[in-house]
Design a protein around this motif. Sequence first.
Motif, PDB file in Angstrom:
ATOM      1  N   UNK A  93       0.830  -1.206   0.000  1.00 58.04           N
ATOM      2  CA  UNK A  93       0.000   0.000   0.000  1.00 58.04           C
ATOM      3  C   UNK A  93       0.866   1.259   0.000  1.00 58.04           C
ATOM      4  N   UNK A  94       1.938   1.250   0.786  1.00 56.69           N
ATOM      5  CA  UNK A  94       2.826   2.424   0.847  1.00 56.69           C
ATOM      6  C   UNK A  94       3.485   2.670  -0.511  1.00 56.69           C
ATOM      7  N   UNK A  95       3.873   1.607  -1.198  1.00 59.93           N
ATOM      8  CA  UNK A  95       4.470   1.760  -2.521  1.00 59.93           C
ATOM      9  C   UNK A  95       3.439   2.255  -3.536  1.00 59.93           C
ATOM     10  N   UNK A  96       2.223   1.723  -3.466  1.00 58.22           N
ATOM     11  CA  UNK A  96       1.167   2.194  -4.369  1.00 58.22           C
ATOM     12  C   UNK A  96       0.919   3.684  -4.166  1.00 58.22           C
ATOM     13  N   UNK A 103       7.867  12.277  -7.177  1.00 57.23           N
ATOM     14  CA  UNK A 103       9.146  11.572  -7.247  1.00 57.23           C
ATOM     15  C   UNK A 103       9.073  10.305  -6.395  1.00 57.23           C
ATOM     16  N   UNK A 104       8.424   9.279  -6.901  1.00 53.41           N
ATOM     17  CA  UNK A 104       8.248   8.076  -6.086  1.00 53.41           C
ATOM     18  C   UNK A 104       9.562   7.414  -5.688  1.00 53.41           C
ATOM     19  N   UNK A 105      10.565   7.488  -6.533  1.00 55.93           N
ATOM     20  CA  UNK A 105      11.839   6.824  -6.242  1.00 55.93           C
ATOM     21  C   UNK A 105      12.511   7.384  -4.996  1.00 55.93           C
ATOM     22  N   UNK A 106      12.146   8.589  -4.612  1.00 54.23           N
ATOM     23  CA  UNK A 106      12.722   9.192  -3.406  1.00 54.23           C
ATOM     24  C   UNK A 106      12.086   8.647  -2.124  1.00 54.23           C
ATOM     25  N   UNK A 110      10.923   1.827  -1.368  1.00 55.19           N
ATOM     26  CA  UNK A 110      11.368   1.021  -2.497  1.00 55.19           C
ATOM     27  C   UNK A 110      12.790   0.513  -2.282  1.00 55.19           C
ATOM     28  N   UNK A 111      13.064  -0.692  -2.805  1.00 51.79           N
ATOM     29  CA  UNK A 111      14.432  -1.219  -2.790  1.00 51.79           C
ATOM     30  C   UNK A 111      15.274  -0.411  -3.773  1.00 51.79           C
ATOM     31  N   UNK A 112      16.567  -0.635  -3.744  1.00 52.26           N
ATOM     32  CA  UNK A 112      17.462   0.094  -4.651  1.00 52.26           C
ATOM     33  C   UNK A 112      17.122  -0.182  -6.106  1.00 52.26           C
ATOM     34  N   UNK A 113      16.856  -1.436  -6.459  1.00 54.76           N
ATOM     35  CA  UNK A 113      16.526  -1.756  -7.846  1.00 54.76           C
ATOM     36  C   UNK A 113      15.172  -1.173  -8.221  1.00 54.76           C
ATOM     37  N   UNK A 117      14.604   1.555 -11.239  1.00 54.68           N
ATOM     38  CA  UNK A 117      13.644   1.296 -12.317  1.00 54.68           C
ATOM     39  C   UNK A 117      12.615   2.420 -12.396  1.00 54.68           C
ATOM     40  N   UNK A 118      12.169   2.919 -11.269  1.00 53.37           N
ATOM     41  CA  UNK A 118      11.206   4.030 -11.273  1.00 53.37           C
ATOM     42  C   UNK A 118      11.836   5.310 -11.822  1.00 53.37           C
ATOM     43  N   UNK A 119      13.089   5.569 -11.472  1.00 51.29           N
ATOM     44  CA  UNK A 119      13.765   6.744 -12.040  1.00 51.29           C
ATOM     45  C   UNK A 119      13.898   6.609 -13.556  1.00 51.29           C
TER      46      UNK A 119
END
Length: 178
Positions: A93-96, A103-106, A110-113, A117-119
């Motif tokens: 839910x937090x990722x969604x 800027x979701x990647x920030x 999320x894991x590093x990968x 991928x999001x960036x």
Amino acid sequence: MTGARLPDADGDGPAAEVLRARRGGELSSLDRLLLHSPAVAEGWSALLGALRNGTTLTADLTELVVLRVAVLNDAAFEWVAHEPAARRAGVTDAQLAALRTRDPAAAPVFSAVQAAVLRFTDASSRQVDVPDAVFSAVRAHLDDRQVVELVTTVAGYAMVSRFLVALRVPAPAGEVAG
């Protein structure tokens, strides 16, 4: 919005059977529009079937890409159709929620990968030319095949979202198989 900009095509013929086979027997509203061009419908099904079911990317990465593209292109159909698959792939839910931010990647969820991928997804979607630093970050996690699959997944689902938005295809009631 009550319906798409075009009427549904006839759901008969070889192309319709190709789509039904991929979708577990049912045609989505997207499929019924694609069937106005049987050759396009068959090619679309082959490409999207491969992206959804035939890559070496993990399911969470694929679904994060699809959902992020849906957000970037305001494609409600794409989000609704893929959110259940994302949840099955372990997207939280937090990722969604983070996917819907600028800027979701920030986000620290999320894991590093996943962040790399999001960036990449954002760069490829927003400016097309992916900066070297963003590409290098993806390369730190993905092999050559997976990079090709990532690039094609971003591009493929950008195509899907543009089709859905341009034709104003209403969101489905839930997940779309296939």
